[in-house]
Design a protein around this motif. Structure first.
Motif, PDB file in Angstrom:
ATOM      1  N   VAL A  21      -4.211 -64.597 -34.072  1.00  0.00           N
ATOM      2  CA  VAL A  21      -3.309 -63.845 -34.944  1.00  0.00           C
ATOM      3  C   VAL A  21      -2.742 -62.710 -34.105  1.00  0.00           C
ATOM      4  CG1 VAL A  21      -3.064 -62.488 -37.053  1.00  0.00           C
ATOM      5  CG2 VAL A  21      -4.670 -64.405 -36.989  1.00  0.00           C
ATOM      6  N   ALA A  22      -1.480 -62.823 -33.745  1.00  0.00           N
ATOM      7  CA  ALA A  22      -0.848 -61.846 -32.858  1.00  0.00           C
ATOM      8  C   ALA A  22       0.091 -60.958 -33.666  1.00  0.00           C
ATOM      9  CB  ALA A  22      -0.079 -62.543 -31.752  1.00  0.00           C
ATOM     10  N   MET A  23      -0.063 -59.655 -33.493  1.00  0.00           N
ATOM     11  CA  MET A  23       0.850 -58.716 -34.132  1.00  0.00           C
ATOM     12  C   MET A  23       2.122 -58.630 -33.289  1.00  0.00           C
ATOM     13  SD  MET A  23       2.261 -55.462 -34.317  1.00  0.00           S
ATOM     14  CE  MET A  23       2.609 -54.209 -35.533  1.00  0.00           C
ATOM     15  N   ILE A  24       3.267 -58.965 -33.896  1.00  0.00           N
ATOM     16  CA  ILE A  24       4.537 -58.892 -33.166  1.00  0.00           C
ATOM     17  C   ILE A  24       5.349 -57.722 -33.730  1.00  0.00           C
ATOM     18  CG2 ILE A  24       4.603 -61.306 -32.487  1.00  0.00           C
ATOM     19  CD1 ILE A  24       6.523 -61.827 -34.798  1.00  0.00           C
ATOM     20  N   ALA A  25       5.645 -56.769 -32.880  1.00  0.00           N
ATOM     21  CA  ALA A  25       6.404 -55.589 -33.302  1.00  0.00           C
ATOM     22  C   ALA A  25       7.854 -55.973 -33.541  1.00  0.00           C
ATOM     23  CB  ALA A  25       6.307 -54.497 -32.243  1.00  0.00           C
ATOM     24  N   SER A  26       8.369 -55.620 -34.715  1.00  0.00           N
ATOM     25  CA  SER A  26       9.736 -55.993 -35.080  1.00  0.00           C
ATOM     26  C   SER A  26      10.581 -54.811 -35.512  1.00  0.00           C
ATOM     27  CB  SER A  26       9.705 -57.028 -36.219  1.00  0.00           C
ATOM     28  OG  SER A  26       8.995 -58.184 -35.844  1.00  0.00           O
ATOM     29  N   GLU A  27       9.990 -53.616 -35.556  1.00  0.00           N
ATOM     30  CA  GLU A  27      10.758 -52.480 -36.046  1.00  0.00           C
ATOM     31  C   GLU A  27      11.796 -52.047 -35.002  1.00  0.00           C
ATOM     32  OE1 GLU A  27       7.416 -50.020 -34.116  1.00  0.00           O
ATOM     33  OE2 GLU A  27       8.108 -52.088 -34.295  1.00  0.00           O
ATOM     34  N   VAL A  28      12.861 -51.445 -35.481  1.00  0.00           N
ATOM     35  CA  VAL A  28      13.910 -50.954 -34.579  1.00  0.00           C
ATOM     36  C   VAL A  28      13.825 -49.438 -34.426  1.00  0.00           C
ATOM     37  CG1 VAL A  28      15.468 -52.873 -35.067  1.00  0.00           C
ATOM     38  CG2 VAL A  28      15.599 -50.812 -36.468  1.00  0.00           C
ATOM     39  N   VAL A  29      13.132 -48.798 -35.353  1.00  0.00           N
ATOM     40  CA  VAL A  29      12.880 -47.358 -35.285  1.00  0.00           C
ATOM     41  C   VAL A  29      11.374 -47.167 -35.382  1.00  0.00           C
ATOM     42  CG1 VAL A  29      13.228 -45.107 -36.373  1.00  0.00           C
ATOM     43  CG2 VAL A  29      15.080 -46.798 -36.383  1.00  0.00           C
ATOM     44  N   ARG A  30      10.798 -46.437 -34.440  1.00  0.00           N
ATOM     45  CA  ARG A  30       9.359 -46.184 -34.464  1.00  0.00           C
ATOM     46  C   ARG A  30       9.120 -44.705 -34.754  1.00  0.00           C
ATOM     47  NH1 ARG A  30       5.867 -49.005 -29.966  1.00  0.00           N
ATOM     48  NH2 ARG A  30       6.490 -50.727 -31.335  1.00  0.00           N
ATOM     49  N   TRP A  31       8.278 -44.441 -35.746  1.00  0.00           N
ATOM     50  CA  TRP A  31       7.981 -43.068 -36.142  1.00  0.00           C
ATOM     51  C   TRP A  31       6.801 -42.527 -35.349  1.00  0.00           C
ATOM     52  CZ3 TRP A  31      10.731 -40.091 -39.621  1.00  0.00           C
ATOM     53  CH2 TRP A  31      11.744 -40.759 -40.334  1.00  0.00           C
ATOM     54  N   SER A  32       6.857 -41.234 -35.044  1.00  0.00           N
ATOM     55  CA  SER A  32       5.815 -40.635 -34.220  1.00  0.00           C
ATOM     56  C   SER A  32       5.608 -39.168 -34.578  1.00  0.00           C
ATOM     57  CB  SER A  32       6.191 -40.737 -32.735  1.00  0.00           C
ATOM     58  OG  SER A  32       5.270 -40.063 -31.913  1.00  0.00           O
ATOM     59  N   LEU A  33       4.340 -38.748 -34.574  1.00  0.00           N
ATOM     60  CA  LEU A  33       4.002 -37.328 -34.628  1.00  0.00           C
ATOM     61  C   LEU A  33       3.845 -36.831 -33.201  1.00  0.00           C
ATOM     62  CD1 LEU A  33       1.356 -37.099 -37.504  1.00  0.00           C
ATOM     63  CD2 LEU A  33       3.555 -35.912 -37.440  1.00  0.00           C
ATOM     64  N   VAL A  34       4.572 -35.796 -32.842  1.00  0.00           N
ATOM     65  CA  VAL A  34       4.548 -35.284 -31.471  1.00  0.00           C
ATOM     66  C   VAL A  34       3.946 -33.884 -31.469  1.00  0.00           C
ATOM     67  CG1 VAL A  34       5.933 -34.714 -29.442  1.00  0.00           C
ATOM     68  CG2 VAL A  34       6.593 -36.640 -30.888  1.00  0.00           C
ATOM     69  N   PRO A  35       2.650 -33.751 -31.127  1.00  0.00           N
ATOM     70  CA  PRO A  35       2.043 -32.418 -31.043  1.00  0.00           C
ATOM     71  C   PRO A  35       2.509 -31.695 -29.785  1.00  0.00           C
ATOM     72  CG  PRO A  35       0.455 -34.103 -30.418  1.00  0.00           C
ATOM     73  CD  PRO A  35       1.696 -34.830 -30.844  1.00  0.00           C
ATOM     74  N   VAL A  36       2.876 -30.433 -29.922  1.00  0.00           N
ATOM     75  CA  VAL A  36       3.348 -29.636 -28.790  1.00  0.00           C
ATOM     76  C   VAL A  36       2.548 -28.332 -28.754  1.00  0.00           C
ATOM     77  CG1 VAL A  36       5.307 -28.399 -27.784  1.00  0.00           C
ATOM     78  CG2 VAL A  36       5.670 -30.619 -28.888  1.00  0.00           C
ATOM     79  N   ALA A  37       1.786 -28.140 -27.708  1.00  0.00           N
ATOM     80  CA  ALA A  37       0.995 -26.917 -27.549  1.00  0.00           C
ATOM     81  C   ALA A  37       1.886 -25.794 -27.032  1.00  0.00           C
ATOM     82  CB  ALA A  37      -0.159 -27.163 -26.582  1.00  0.00           C
ATOM     83  N   VAL A  38       1.928 -24.687 -27.770  1.00  0.00           N
ATOM     84  CA  VAL A  38       2.770 -23.549 -27.364  1.00  0.00           C
ATOM     85  C   VAL A  38       1.938 -22.275 -27.225  1.00  0.00           C
ATOM     86  CG1 VAL A  38       4.897 -24.490 -28.338  1.00  0.00           C
ATOM     87  CG2 VAL A  38       3.386 -23.114 -29.778  1.00  0.00           C
ATOM     88  N   ASP A  39       0.624 -22.421 -27.055  1.00  0.00           N
ATOM     89  CA  ASP A  39      -0.221 -21.239 -26.935  1.00  0.00           C
ATOM     90  C   ASP A  39       0.037 -20.458 -25.650  1.00  0.00           C
ATOM     91  OD1 ASP A  39      -1.153 -23.573 -25.811  1.00  0.00           O
ATOM     92  OD2 ASP A  39      -3.265 -23.130 -26.138  1.00  0.00           O
ATOM     93  N   ALA A  40       0.639 -21.127 -24.643  1.00  0.00           N
ATOM     94  CA  ALA A  40       0.937 -20.431 -23.389  1.00  0.00           C
ATOM     95  C   ALA A  40       2.380 -19.934 -23.338  1.00  0.00           C
ATOM     96  CB  ALA A  40       0.671 -21.351 -22.198  1.00  0.00           C
ATOM     97  N   ALA A  41       3.185 -20.253 -24.363  1.00  0.00           N
ATOM     98  CA  ALA A  41       4.598 -19.860 -24.353  1.00  0.00           C
ATOM     99  C   ALA A  41       4.740 -18.400 -24.739  1.00  0.00           C
ATOM    100  CB  ALA A  41       5.394 -20.739 -25.312  1.00  0.00           C
ATOM    101  N   ALA A  42       5.488 -17.645 -23.926  1.00  0.00           N
ATOM    102  CA  ALA A  42       5.672 -16.213 -24.174  1.00  0.00           C
ATOM    103  C   ALA A  42       7.086 -15.883 -24.632  1.00  0.00           C
ATOM    104  CB  ALA A  42       5.342 -15.422 -22.912  1.00  0.00           C
ATOM    105  N   SER A  43       7.945 -16.905 -24.777  1.00  0.00           N
ATOM    106  CA  SER A  43       9.325 -16.668 -25.203  1.00  0.00           C
ATOM    107  C   SER A  43       9.852 -17.930 -25.876  1.00  0.00           C
ATOM    108  CB  SER A  43      10.207 -16.333 -23.994  1.00  0.00           C
ATOM    109  OG  SER A  43      10.290 -17.445 -23.114  1.00  0.00           O
ATOM    110  N   VAL A  44      10.950 -17.773 -26.615  1.00  0.00           N
ATOM    111  CA  VAL A  44      11.554 -18.920 -27.284  1.00  0.00           C
ATOM    112  C   VAL A  44      12.004 -19.984 -26.278  1.00  0.00           C
ATOM    113  CG1 VAL A  44      13.505 -19.672 -28.695  1.00  0.00           C
ATOM    114  CG2 VAL A  44      12.211 -17.632 -29.347  1.00  0.00           C
ATOM    115  N   PRO A  45      12.649 -19.618 -25.159  1.00  0.00           N
ATOM    116  CA  PRO A  45      13.000 -20.659 -24.177  1.00  0.00           C
ATOM    117  C   PRO A  45      11.787 -21.460 -23.694  1.00  0.00           C
ATOM    118  CG  PRO A  45      14.212 -18.657 -23.701  1.00  0.00           C
ATOM    119  CD  PRO A  45      13.222 -18.314 -24.773  1.00  0.00           C
ATOM    120  N   GLU A  46      10.636 -20.808 -23.555  1.00  0.00           N
ATOM    121  CA  GLU A  46       9.437 -21.535 -23.130  1.00  0.00           C
ATOM    122  C   GLU A  46       8.955 -22.475 -24.227  1.00  0.00           C
ATOM    123  OE1 GLU A  46       6.389 -18.982 -21.617  1.00  0.00           O
ATOM    124  OE2 GLU A  46       7.737 -17.997 -20.190  1.00  0.00           O
ATOM    125  N   VAL A  47       9.104 -22.078 -25.475  1.00  0.00           N
ATOM    126  CA  VAL A  47       8.760 -22.966 -26.591  1.00  0.00           C
ATOM    127  C   VAL A  47       9.666 -24.195 -26.567  1.00  0.00           C
ATOM    128  CG1 VAL A  47       8.759 -23.213 -29.107  1.00  0.00           C
ATOM    129  CG2 VAL A  47       7.823 -21.147 -28.058  1.00  0.00           C
TER     130      VAL A  47
END
Length: 425
Positions: A241-267
């Motif tokens: 039983v093989a899962m075949i991907a057929s979607e054209v848009v893939r949804w994703s949660l993208v975590p972004v660590a900003v604890d080291a950012a000291a300015s908006v441009p760095e964010v």
């Protein structure tokens, strides 16, 4: 019995409105709007290319009643492609496309056989010794266990049970047509083609019990690869039983660590790096629809809280710079924490500390909770429908609409504390 393959799909939700697109324009937004159709077209093409013996659709082909006949005409055209290739289709209706939900009807090509809703029905494919058993939903909410009514397996045939079921409420889905896994495995069928749960899962092998998941993710809670199950059968047993991907848009949660950012441009640079990494690791040639989640105990916390609209515009500009139809940003969620925690703020002896303590205690004030329910709550209920259906994108709005006044206060408190702390500094 010979050797053959078949395609098992479910939860296609043709022409389902994808969330988060209100007011959005451009090629990426247009593609997301048409994603359920395009994914189904790709699946039909895959079925023809793989020369499958037949296709099983285990419920929720449609998302509900059609706005017009174009939805039905599109499906009929795709069935025509399979008919021309000599591929039969066995269609079962689930909760979203139950007999009572779809008021319009169109004649379908002869290769499409629809399971009835009155009682379980069996279809035979004599040339390859296959028997398919299934019962469509007559109405949206089926709370009875349908499995006991399914017929005994046909002797000497490869038996497939087709069922739309919550199987005990898996994955937080409504427990429609409830049953137990043990009931399915004891039925004597070689394969259960299930629908309703939107994650690909093989729950049991020999006999196989399979959810193919939905064909196309429709919002950020449906992340990762989506598609259908390609099933290989040899000598009366499932081989793969093989899962075949057929979607054209893939949804994703993208975590972004900003604890080291000291300015908006760095964010913003951190957001760029996060989107580039997600595109490289997850997209696999598809449009990646992302929710960016800013995380960390950040010095920028006070400036980020309440600036989600600005950050979203910047993130979408960054995504456009990565190339057309590569990445689209649905939302930027600020989930950072202040460098100074709530306990420290509450311990202050100045006006800011007093305000923080007052707001923290507000969730236990019955008079204030009642007033919040009567005033803002009633106003929010008059918001346009398109705003209310996207309430999950705003935790404060969601809490207010649901009448959860304690959650509303706890959501607003960090915002006020962050803004006031920033202004004082």
């Amino acid at each position: 019995m010979g050797t053959f393959r078949f395609l098992h799909t479910a939860d296609i939700h043709l022409d389902s409105p994808l969330r988060g697109l209100t007011g959005q324009e451009g090629s990426a937004a247009a593609r997301i709007r048409s994603a359920t159709r395009e994914a189904f077209e790709l699946l039909v093409g895959r079925a023809i290319a793989e020369r499958v013996a037949f296709v099983v659709i285990a419920g929720d082909l449609y998302d509900g009643d059609w706005r017009d006949y174009r939805t039905g005409l599109f499906f009929a055209a795709q069935m025509g492609r399979l008919n021309a290739a000599g591929i039969p289709v066995f269609l079962l209706h689930g909760n979203h496309d139950a007999q009572s939900q779809i008021t319009r009807r169109l004649e379908l090509p002869d290769n499409v056989r629809v399971f009835g809703a009155r009682s379980p029905e069996t279809f035979r494919l004599e040339d390859i010794d296959v028997a398919l058993h299934g019962q469509s939903f007559s109405q949206r909410e089926i709370r009875d266990n349908l499995v006991p009514g399914y017929p005994e397996p046909v002797a000497g045939a490869f038996n497939i049970g087709v069922l739309h079921t919550g199987l005990g409420g898996m994955g937080g889905h409504e427990n429609y047509a409830p049953c137990a896994l043990a009931e399915l495995t004891a039925k004597g069928y070689a394969y259960w083609a299930l629908g309703h749960v939107h994650q690909f899962q093989i729950l049991h092998r020999q006999p196989h019990v399979v959810f193919p998941g939905n064909l196309q993710g429709r919002h950020v809670r449906e992340t990762g690869a989506k598609g259908a199950a390609l099933v290989s059968v040899a000598n009366g047993e499932v081989g793969e039983v093989a899962m075949i991907a057929s979607e054209v848009v893939r949804w994703s949660l993208v975590p972004v660590a900003v604890d080291a950012a000291a300015s908006v441009p760095e964010v913003l640079e951190a957001i760029r790096a996060g989107l580039e990494e997600a595109m490289a690791d997850q997209a696999e040639g598809r449009l990646l629809a992302c929710r960016v989640v800013l995380q960390g105990r950040a010095p920028m916390h006070g400036q980020l809280v309440g600036a989600e609209a600005y950050l979203l515009a910047e993130a979408r500009a960054i995504a456009l710079g990565l190339g057309a139809e590569q990445v689209w940003v649905e939302r930027v969620k600020v989930a950072t924490e202040p460098e100074v925690d709530a306990r420290t703020l509450a311990a202050r002896t100045d006006a800011l500390g007093e305000l923080h303590r007052m707001l923290a205690e507000a969730s236990h004030d019955p008079d204030l909770l009642a007033q919040l329910g009567e005033d803002p709550g009633q106003m929010l209920l008059r918001l346009p429908h398109e705003v209310r259906i996207d309430a999950e994108a705003d935790s404060a709005l969601k809490a207010a609409l649901e009448g959860d006044q304690r959650a509303l206060i706890s959501t607003v408190l960090p915002y006020l504390a962050a803004r006031l702390t920033t202004e004082e500094d």
